[in-house]
Every structure is written in C-alpha cells, then in structure tokens.
Design a protein around this motif. Structure first.
Motif, mmCIF file in Angstrom:
data_model
loop_
_atom_site.group_PDB
_atom_site.id
_atom_site.type_symbol
_atom_site.label_atom_id
_atom_site.label_comp_id
_atom_site.label_asym_id
_atom_site.label_seq_id
_atom_site.Cartn_x
_atom_site.Cartn_y
_atom_site.Cartn_z
ATOM 1 N N UNK A 128 136.026 54.373 -18.934
ATOM 2 C CA UNK A 128 135.117 54.034 -17.845
ATOM 3 C C UNK A 128 134.701 52.569 -17.919
ATOM 4 N N UNK A 129 134.471 52.061 -19.136
ATOM 5 C CA UNK A 129 134.084 50.660 -19.307
ATOM 6 C C UNK A 129 135.157 49.714 -18.768
ATOM 7 N N UNK A 130 136.427 50.077 -18.930
ATOM 8 C CA UNK A 130 137.512 49.236 -18.438
ATOM 9 C C UNK A 130 137.480 49.124 -16.912
ATOM 10 N N UNK A 131 137.266 50.243 -16.248
ATOM 11 C CA UNK A 131 137.179 50.230 -14.787
ATOM 12 C C UNK A 131 135.950 49.455 -14.307
ATOM 13 N N UNK A 132 134.829 49.686 -14.959
ATOM 14 C CA UNK A 132 133.581 49.034 -14.542
ATOM 15 C C UNK A 132 133.663 47.529 -14.733
ATOM 16 N N UNK A 133 134.135 47.078 -15.893
ATOM 17 C CA UNK A 133 134.207 45.631 -16.112
ATOM 18 C C UNK A 133 135.205 44.974 -15.161
ATOM 19 N N UNK A 134 136.300 45.644 -14.852
ATOM 20 C CA UNK A 134 137.255 45.095 -13.892
ATOM 21 C C UNK A 134 136.617 44.950 -12.514
#
Length: 191
Positions: free
Chosen positions: A67-73
């Motif tokens: 989820x962090x990867x999607x949010x930061x992107x």
C-alpha cells in the motif's frame, strides 16, 4: 523482450532521420547531429543486449506492491504536478527551474517508499544536478549528484562516495571543459 525489439527499430528509424538532416562533425567539433547519433547507437546497443538476454530467460518475478508503494507513487505525482502548476501560475514558467523543482520534490517524495527509493534518489540526483549546474558550477553539481545518488543504496560507504566525487569531477573537467571546451561554469561565480 518484445518492447526492446520494437525499441531497436524505432531508434534505428530516428538514427536514419538524424543522419540525413544534421551534420555530424567530429568528436572534437561536434555538429548538431553528433550527440543524437551517439545516444541512439548506445540505445540500440543496449536494446540488443536486453533482447538477447530476454531470449535466454527473464529476470526474477516482480515483487508484490504494498500500500505504501501505491500511496507514495500517487502522492509524488500529485505533488509534482501541483508544484509545476503553482510555479507556472507565479511566473516561473520560462525556464527549466519549473520542471526541475517539480521533478525533484516529486522524486524525493517517491523515495519515501523502500521499493521506490533507488529510483527516486538516482533520478532526484539528476534533477539536482540540472538545477545546480548554472548557479553553482559543474564541480558542486557533480558532488551533489554523487552524494544524493549514494543514498539510493543503504549500504553506501562515505569513502567510496568521496572517491567517486573526486574521480567524476576530474573526468568531467578533462572531457567537457579541457577537451570539448564546453562553456559551463566550473565553480560558483566562474562564468
């Protein structure tokens, strides 16, 4: 693999167009078609290597995105576009600073995620280099590029980073300033 093959053909077409419309010059006195021709040949070579390696077997499977990867992107893209638009509205839309600042902040936000960290820090260091080259000179820009890009690897060694800074500063001075006589400031205020 298929994309590398298509890339080979597209680059070959652009190479042919570049050779027809621009003079090449020599390595000492480059014409307007020299660098595009050189870059396209390098891209074609790398595309051929990727194509051949792809025939022998692909890389490891992609990691699962968290989820962090999607949010930061998403946040990095949104903030980068927002900064670009704000700078455009305030009058900073006539040069590279608008794009460079938006890219830099977006890429540094992207580097918050451990999965995106290497890409964000390396590309962010390129943005810093572009932003610092004119006001602070080539040497300071190279040192900033090396230091920021070194944070892409959590196991970097400060002595190795210092050695890379010294080596790249000497190499870039010799190639671009001494041999090619490219007119960029070497130190702050030297232009």
């Amino acid at each position: 693999m298929f994309l590398a093959f298509i890339g080979l053909w597209i680059n070959g077409g652009f190479l042919g167009l570049g050779l027809e419309q621009h003079t090449l010059g020599t390595a000492r006195r480059m014409g307007p078609g020299y660098m595009p021709m050189l870059v396209l040949w390098l891209q074609m070579g790398l595309g051929a290597i990727v194509f051949i390696v792809g025939l022998r077997g692909g890389p490891d499977d992609l990691e699962d995105w968290k989820k962090l990867d999607f949010v930061t992107l998403a946040v990095a893209i949104a903030v980068g576009i927002l900064i670009w638009r704000v700078m455009e509205a305030t009058g900073y839309n006539t040069n590279y600073i608008q794009v460079g600042a938006a890219c830099l902040i977006g890429l540094l936000l992207l580097a918050i995620s451990p999965a995106w960290r290497p890409l964000g820090m390396v590309l962010g260091s390129f943005a810093v280099f572009g932003l610092l080259l004119e006001p602070l000179g080539l040497m300071v820009s190279i040192v900033a590029l090396c230091v920021i890009a070194s944070f892409a690897d959590r196991d970097h060694r400060p002595l190795g980073v210092a050695g890379m800074c010294v080596f790249l500063c000497a190499l870039c001075w010799f190639v671009f300033i001494r041999q090619l006589d490219i007119r960029v400031p070497v130190w702050p205020g030297s232009f």
